[in-house]
Scaffold this motif. Structure first.
Motif, PDB file in Angstrom:
ATOM      1  N   ARG A  77      41.284  48.149  41.424  1.00  0.00           N
ATOM      2  CA  ARG A  77      42.160  46.997  41.327  1.00  0.00           C
ATOM      3  C   ARG A  77      43.445  47.358  40.581  1.00  0.00           C
ATOM      4  N   SER A  78      43.316  48.099  39.496  1.00  0.00           N
ATOM      5  CA  SER A  78      44.495  48.537  38.743  1.00  0.00           C
ATOM      6  C   SER A  78      45.379  49.417  39.612  1.00  0.00           C
ATOM      7  N   ARG A  79      44.744  50.296  40.368  1.00  0.00           N
ATOM      8  CA  ARG A  79      45.525  51.202  41.211  1.00  0.00           C
ATOM      9  C   ARG A  79      46.228  50.425  42.319  1.00  0.00           C
ATOM     10  N   PHE A  80      45.486  49.506  42.917  1.00  0.00           N
ATOM     11  CA  PHE A  80      46.069  48.685  43.980  1.00  0.00           C
ATOM     12  C   PHE A  80      47.298  47.953  43.448  1.00  0.00           C
ATOM     13  N   ARG A  81      47.152  47.390  42.243  1.00  0.00           N
ATOM     14  CA  ARG A  81      48.260  46.647  41.644  1.00  0.00           C
ATOM     15  C   ARG A  81      49.449  47.573  41.382  1.00  0.00           C
ATOM     16  N   ALA A  82      49.168  48.724  40.800  1.00  0.00           N
ATOM     17  CA  ALA A  82      50.263  49.642  40.468  1.00  0.00           C
ATOM     18  C   ALA A  82      50.987  50.114  41.726  1.00  0.00           C
ATOM     19  N   GLU A  83      50.260  50.278  42.821  1.00  0.00           N
ATOM     20  CA  GLU A  83      50.876  50.809  44.044  1.00  0.00           C
ATOM     21  C   GLU A  83      51.599  49.736  44.847  1.00  0.00           C
ATOM     22  N   ILE A 105      61.779  52.786  34.236  1.00  0.00           N
ATOM     23  CA  ILE A 105      61.258  53.930  35.016  1.00  0.00           C
ATOM     24  C   ILE A 105      59.749  54.117  34.864  1.00  0.00           C
ATOM     25  N   GLU A 106      59.143  53.459  33.887  1.00  0.00           N
ATOM     26  CA  GLU A 106      57.729  53.719  33.596  1.00  0.00           C
ATOM     27  C   GLU A 106      56.803  53.593  34.818  1.00  0.00           C
ATOM     28  N   PRO A 107      56.917  52.524  35.617  1.00  0.00           N
ATOM     29  CA  PRO A 107      56.015  52.431  36.773  1.00  0.00           C
ATOM     30  C   PRO A 107      56.183  53.598  37.737  1.00  0.00           C
ATOM     31  N   LEU A 109      57.139  56.723  36.897  1.00  0.00           N
ATOM     32  CA  LEU A 109      56.528  57.914  36.293  1.00  0.00           C
ATOM     33  C   LEU A 109      55.011  57.847  36.466  1.00  0.00           C
ATOM     34  N   TYR A 110      54.491  56.634  36.264  1.00  0.00           N
ATOM     35  CA  TYR A 110      53.053  56.406  36.427  1.00  0.00           C
ATOM     36  C   TYR A 110      52.619  56.740  37.856  1.00  0.00           C
ATOM     37  N   ALA A 111      53.520  56.490  38.820  1.00  0.00           N
ATOM     38  CA  ALA A 111      53.198  56.766  40.226  1.00  0.00           C
ATOM     39  C   ALA A 111      53.499  58.214  40.608  1.00  0.00           C
TER      40      ALA A 111
END
Ligand code: ADP
Ligand code: ADP
Length: 214
Positions: A77-83, A105-107, A109-111
């Protein structure tokens, strides 16, 4: 793009607490900007959090393209949200210790983006929102309205399919509200994104393609 739906939704914050939504079903289509309205306390923010997979329904489901996503295990769920999702919180929620460019830029970098590409994309977005000259400031050094526009840039950073925004014009004068809304409406239309905005602002309601009143 896929349709984001809520299906027969019921939520409550605690056992024996009031139930919200009364079995609400609704489809949010790509290409459209929807205003979520209704009296204070009716659950506008809560519905955004449910759509953003940060709260889980008591019953009913959130689906994307017909697949249930609200019951995915936490990590997926966290990954789905981040993507796929960008969220603009009501209070901007920027890290007070860091230059705002670093929050934007954080999201990315996270990706897995490299820093230079992320900064280029962030500066483009911040230009569009009229806040690029504040890139190296900290949140305490800029106005509430600027912070809110920075938060919108952060939410758009990964080009998410779904953009969820809680009162994004609450702190903005009319001119800046227009900048933010026309950017969001354009993204919805030209890039087939789903934009959902919880709001009291009649200007947001007029600018939206659709209104869902709770
Ligand atoms: P709106 O955004 O339409 O004003 P909210 O989603 O903020 O509505 O709140 C819906 C209802 O849930 C309100 O009755 C509110 O008091 C309650 N509520 C909101 N957040 C919480 C929470 N964290 N814990 C318990 N109740 C909450
Ligand atoms: P989990 O441990 O449940 O997989 P994380 O602690 O990694 O979740 O992340 C919690 C939430 O914060 C997730 O929604 C994730 O997308 C988001 N998140 C975590 N780190 C970042 C980051 N650097 N940038 C943007 N979002 C992040």
């Amino acid at each position: 793009g896929s349709v984001l739906s809520v299906d027969d939704l019921v939520f409550r914050y605690r056992k024996n607490g009031d139930e919200l939504f009364d079995g609400l079903s609704h489809d949010f289509s790509p290409g459209r900007m929807t205003a979520l309205t209704g009296p204070s306390g009716r659950g506008k923010s809560t519905l955004l959090y449910i759509l953003g997979l940060m709260l889980t329904p008591l019953s009913g489901a959130v689906t994307v393209g017909g697949k249930v996503v609200s019951t995915l295990p936490d990590r997926r769920r966290s990954r789905f949200r981040a993507e796929h999702m960008g969220f603009v919180f009501q209070d901007a929620a920027l890290d007070p210790r860091r230059q705002v460019i670093d929050s934007v830029i954080e999201p990315a970098l996270y990706a897995g983006w490299d820093r230079n590409s992320a900064v280029l994309r962030a500066m483009e977005l911040m230009d569009m929102m009229g806040v690029s000259i504040r890139a190296d400031h900290r949140p305490g050094e800029i106005s509430g309205g600027q912070a809110q526009r920075v938060a919108v840039c952060r939410a758009l950073m990964n080009n998410p399919k779904v953009i969820l925004a809680d009162e994004p014009t609450g702190n903005l004068d009319h001119e800046n509200a227009e900048i933010v809304l026309s950017a969001l409406a354009t993204i919805a239309e030209d890039e087939e994104r789903t934009v959902i905005i919880a709001t009291h602002d009649s200007f947001v309601i007029e600018s939206s393609h659709e209104v869902l009143e709770l």
